[in-house]
Scaffold this active site. Sequence first.
Site, mmCIF file in Angstrom:
data_model
loop_
_atom_site.group_PDB
_atom_site.id
_atom_site.type_symbol
_atom_site.label_atom_id
_atom_site.label_comp_id
_atom_site.label_asym_id
_atom_site.label_seq_id
_atom_site.Cartn_x
_atom_site.Cartn_y
_atom_site.Cartn_z
ATOM 1 N N GLU A 191 4.902 4.215 -4.137
ATOM 2 C CA GLU A 191 4.850 3.295 -5.305
ATOM 3 C C GLU A 191 5.146 4.026 -6.602
ATOM 4 O O GLU A 191 4.591 3.696 -7.658
ATOM 5 C CB GLU A 191 3.501 2.555 -5.346
ATOM 6 N N GLU A 303 4.006 -1.446 2.944
ATOM 7 C CA GLU A 303 2.723 -2.066 2.586
ATOM 8 C C GLU A 303 2.995 -3.483 2.134
ATOM 9 O O GLU A 303 3.957 -3.740 1.395
ATOM 10 C CB GLU A 303 2.066 -1.360 1.382
#
Length: 389
Positions: A191, A303
């Site tokens: 991320e 995710e």
Amino acid sequence: MRLLHVPIVALCCLLAAGCAAPERPVLVDPNATPETQALFVNLQRIARDHVLFGHQDALAYGYQWFNEPGRSDVKEVAGSYPAVYGWELADIELGHEENIDGVNFDLMRGYIQQGYQRGGVITVSWHMNNPVSGGNAWDTTRAVPAVLPGGSHHDVFLQGLDRFAAFIQSLEVGEGADRHLVPVIFRPWHEQSGHWFWWGAPHTDSLDYQRLYRFTVEYLRDVKGVHNLLYAYSPNSLSEYPREQYWSWYPGDAYVDILGVDDYYTMHDGYGNIGDGIAAFSQQLRWLVEQAEARGKIPALTETGLDRLEISDWFTSKLLASIKADSVASRIAYLLVWRNTNFARESRDHFFAPYPGHASAEDFVRFTQDPLILLEDELPDLYTMPRRR
Ligand code: BMA
């Protein structure tokens, strides 16, 4: 006659299909263990027709239980363990016995061994504490240049990597000649397109980020001799930046086996999408699959999830709908939903898979029964190298 010059063994191989040489994938680690190589090849194959379902911390705890051997919320709702197990290594770098969420590392090793021995796939994330400030991963004190070689906190960083490597190299299974390490998909510095981690985009420049990623790989592979890892690259949602920016932080094809994305929201209308979030998300997944396939990498939704599952048919109406809206998008190899915190320990609702009795349980069962989606009990052997076809 030319044929006479062909060695006998080669001739045998040409004539007998059973003698065909096994595939050897091009991986970040040319010395990856046979099981790690096989996992890559098998995931790449299975991705053509199936998506493996994964759950973070699945065996360690669930909404209503903590450390009860054999349990899993996914299994109790859908009848099988998930196909992919996600584990979190935050705090291993500090030498702690438990991770950030109270999972004991020795127990985690056992859960990893069990999941692998049943045929499941293991992936790890690492919310490493900020090596400069000593705060957690969300402490965005500038740190990336300091942990690189020559930086003020390089030694602290190396100590963290040493402890990480020791854990990964302790994931041994089997006896005697069969003794080997569990293959693990590692998702370093994930991320990074977001602002929330110290390695995130606003807190470092992209070249330093690439150096961080490459250094991590080279140190683990070449200095520590860790050879049971596949490496995943997973920026946050493609809705948050122009698509080509996905490559801004990319360390290069030589450092990445799996092209991923973490995306919780694009499939919802109104989240940066004009109109239909499902169409937008499926187009993004399609792009990811195309990019991965063109590079010989594996595409994955590293995710995703809906916290608290307040949309009771979220699994079929949002997640499955997005994946199935496009036949190319549906070639992602796996997806992973985040953890089901134990309510009694954390005093909060924070869960991404249903638990028995939850309003979304029935829909989740329908989702897992779709032929596209695989749980652990539907997996073929992922750890033996297939023969060339
Ligand atoms: C986050 C949250 C946190 C947790 C962290 C690492 O997304 O679930 O509560 O500590 O992941 O697992």
